[in-house]
Write an enzyme that holds these catalytic residues in place. Structure first.
Site, PDB file in Angstrom:
ATOM      1  N   TRP A  92       0.830  -1.210   0.000  1.00  0.00           N
ATOM      2  CA  TRP A  92       0.000   0.000   0.000  1.00  0.00           C
ATOM      3  C   TRP A  92       0.857   1.251   0.000  1.00  0.00           C
ATOM      4  O   TRP A  92       0.505   2.249  -0.628  1.00  0.00           O
ATOM      5  CB  TRP A  92      -0.973  -0.030   1.181  1.00  0.00           C
ATOM      6  CG  TRP A  92      -1.790  -1.280   1.164  1.00  0.00           C
ATOM      7  CD1 TRP A  92      -1.780  -2.297   2.075  1.00  0.00           C
ATOM      8  CD2 TRP A  92      -2.709  -1.693   0.139  1.00  0.00           C
ATOM      9  NE1 TRP A  92      -2.635  -3.300   1.696  1.00  0.00           N
ATOM     10  CE2 TRP A  92      -3.219  -2.953   0.509  1.00  0.00           C
ATOM     11  CE3 TRP A  92      -3.146  -1.102  -1.066  1.00  0.00           C
ATOM     12  CZ2 TRP A  92      -4.147  -3.645  -0.276  1.00  0.00           C
ATOM     13  CZ3 TRP A  92      -4.066  -1.789  -1.840  1.00  0.00           C
ATOM     14  CH2 TRP A  92      -4.558  -3.045  -1.446  1.00  0.00           C
TER      15      TRP A  92
ATOM     16  N   ASP B  70      -1.290   6.669   6.334  1.00  0.00           N
ATOM     17  CA  ASP B  70      -2.383   5.769   6.002  1.00  0.00           C
ATOM     18  C   ASP B  70      -2.541   4.828   7.192  1.00  0.00           C
ATOM     19  O   ASP B  70      -1.688   3.988   7.454  1.00  0.00           O
ATOM     20  CB  ASP B  70      -2.038   4.996   4.722  1.00  0.00           C
ATOM     21  CG  ASP B  70      -3.069   3.929   4.369  1.00  0.00           C
ATOM     22  OD1 ASP B  70      -4.075   3.789   5.087  1.00  0.00           O
ATOM     23  OD2 ASP B  70      -2.856   3.232   3.361  1.00  0.00           O
TER      24      ASP B  70
ATOM     25  N   LYS C  69     -11.725  -2.007   8.096  1.00  0.00           N
ATOM     26  CA  LYS C  69     -10.918  -2.861   8.963  1.00  0.00           C
ATOM     27  C   LYS C  69     -11.362  -2.676  10.424  1.00  0.00           C
ATOM     28  O   LYS C  69     -11.764  -3.619  11.080  1.00  0.00           O
ATOM     29  CB  LYS C  69      -9.431  -2.514   8.863  1.00  0.00           C
ATOM     30  CG  LYS C  69      -8.912  -2.252   7.469  1.00  0.00           C
ATOM     31  CD  LYS C  69      -8.700  -3.488   6.654  1.00  0.00           C
ATOM     32  CE  LYS C  69      -7.986  -3.164   5.352  1.00  0.00           C
ATOM     33  NZ  LYS C  69      -7.856  -4.319   4.468  1.00  0.00           N
TER      34      LYS C  69
END
Length: 355
Positions: free
Chosen positions: A100, A167, A191
């Site tokens: 990511w 992030d 999540k």
């Protein structure tokens, strides 16, 4: 009962699911479903207001920050951050610690110069790089706090001479940290905060309005902030469930309480991985994630056998990411200790079976 170790969309609290199900049929005794109400109603405006207030309260944010909820998940934020913070010809610094982070770097290169200060890619992202210098002339420094695919996590955030951007999609609200040291925090909901379909952005107000470029409306943080997350129709249901989940975190005792619970879950599972001769961890011990526990079999030929064994024990979502293989147990906030204990017992039972 299913024990859900899926990496995302991840497990949600049972009471949140019940409240959300009721709202699908009748939201706030309005006689209407949450799926069909106008986002301009007072009832839904109160949802957005409470969600923003809970974010500020749970993270102890001061008044320098604005909260906004957005479409597009964290992947859209990979571009939205440099769109708003990185002018043409300017430089942003990034730490490459996983897939990511790498995707965020790729998007940032469309808007300005990118200085990758360190990377663990050559080691298949099995550790968090630590020996690096953050350039003082960068517009910002971007990190990914937790790596769902490789099972690593930044347990301490760096002191940065420039605005720190992170992030936090897979570990926000799971542990205590000083949110007021960041310039911008973003997270996809699916999540630890809610269902897929909404992203959270926490923006220090003084960072905006400094780039010369024209920014399309849907990519402009300031416009979304000025319109209270309702410049266009927001993802109403996802935002509502996120609010319920944030309310649930508060009821559990807040982020500090969640951290204590999460640390116990992680310690229980890692202890079994280290003890059981059939299994082994995949990343540096000091960087092990407390959200995504990645491990493999010492004998890869029996991995499928164990997955089938776990499935019969009502364990789901345990298969590792396709790029890594093995197993990944995602132990997000809503996953109870009892599910971790059940996984450990299943690993022990498989050990006895193979003796």
């Amino acid at each position: 009962m299913k024990h859900n170790f899926g990496a995302g969309p991840g497990i949600l609290p049972q009471e949140v699911l019940k409240q959300a199900a009721e709202a699908v049929l009748n939201f706030n005794n309005s006689g209407l479903s949450i799926l069909e109400i106008s986002h301009r109603t007072a009832d839904f405006e109160s949802v957005v207001s409470e969600a923003c207030s809970l974010v500020k309260e749970l993270l102890s944010l001061n008044d320098d920050y604005a909260i906004t909820f957005l479409h597009g998940g964290a992947s859209t934020q990979f571009a939205m951050v440099p769109y708003n913070l990185l002018g043409e010809g300017e430089t942003a610094a990034y730490l490459d610690s996983g897939t990511w982070a790498s995707k965020a770097i790729k998007e940032a290169k469309f808007f300005g110069n990118v200085n990758v200060v360190a990377s663990s890619k050559e080691s298949n992202y099995t550790f968090i790089p630590k020996d690096y210098t953050i350039p003082a002339d960068a517009n910002y420094f971007h990190v990914t706090s937790n790596n769902t695919i490789y099972g690593t996590q930044l347990h301490e955030f760096p002191e940065s001479p420039v605005p720190l951007v992170s992030d936090m999609s897979s570990d926000i609200f799971s542990r205590v940290f000083d949110a007021n040291k960041f310039g911008l925090i973003y997270a996809g909901a699916q999540k630890n905060m809610g269902p897929a379909g909404v992203a959270l952005a926490i923006v220090r107000k003084d960072l905006l309005g400094k780039v010369d470029r024209k920014i399309p409306s849907m990519f402009n943080y300031q416009l979304h902030i000025d319109n209270g997350s309702m410049y266009n129709t927001p993802p109403v249901f996802a935002l509502y469930v996120s609010m319920l989940t944030l309310r649930w975190v508060k009821e559990q005792g807040g982020v500090a309480a969640m951290e204590k619970i999460n640390n116990k879950k992680a310690a229980t599972l890692y202890a079994e991985i280290d003890r059981n001769p059939l299994f082994k961890g995949t990343c540096a011990v000091e960087d092990r994630s407390r959200m995504n526990v990645c491990f493999v079999m010492d004998n890869p030929e029996i991995e499928k056998e164990f997955l089938d064994f776990a499935k019969k024990a009502d364990i789901v979502g345990l298969k590792g990411h396709r790029s890594v293989g093995g197993f990944r147990a995602s132990i997000y906030n809503a996953l109870p200790q009892s599910s971790v204990d059940h996984l450990v017992s299943t690993m022990q039972a498989f050990e006895q079976l193979k003796k």
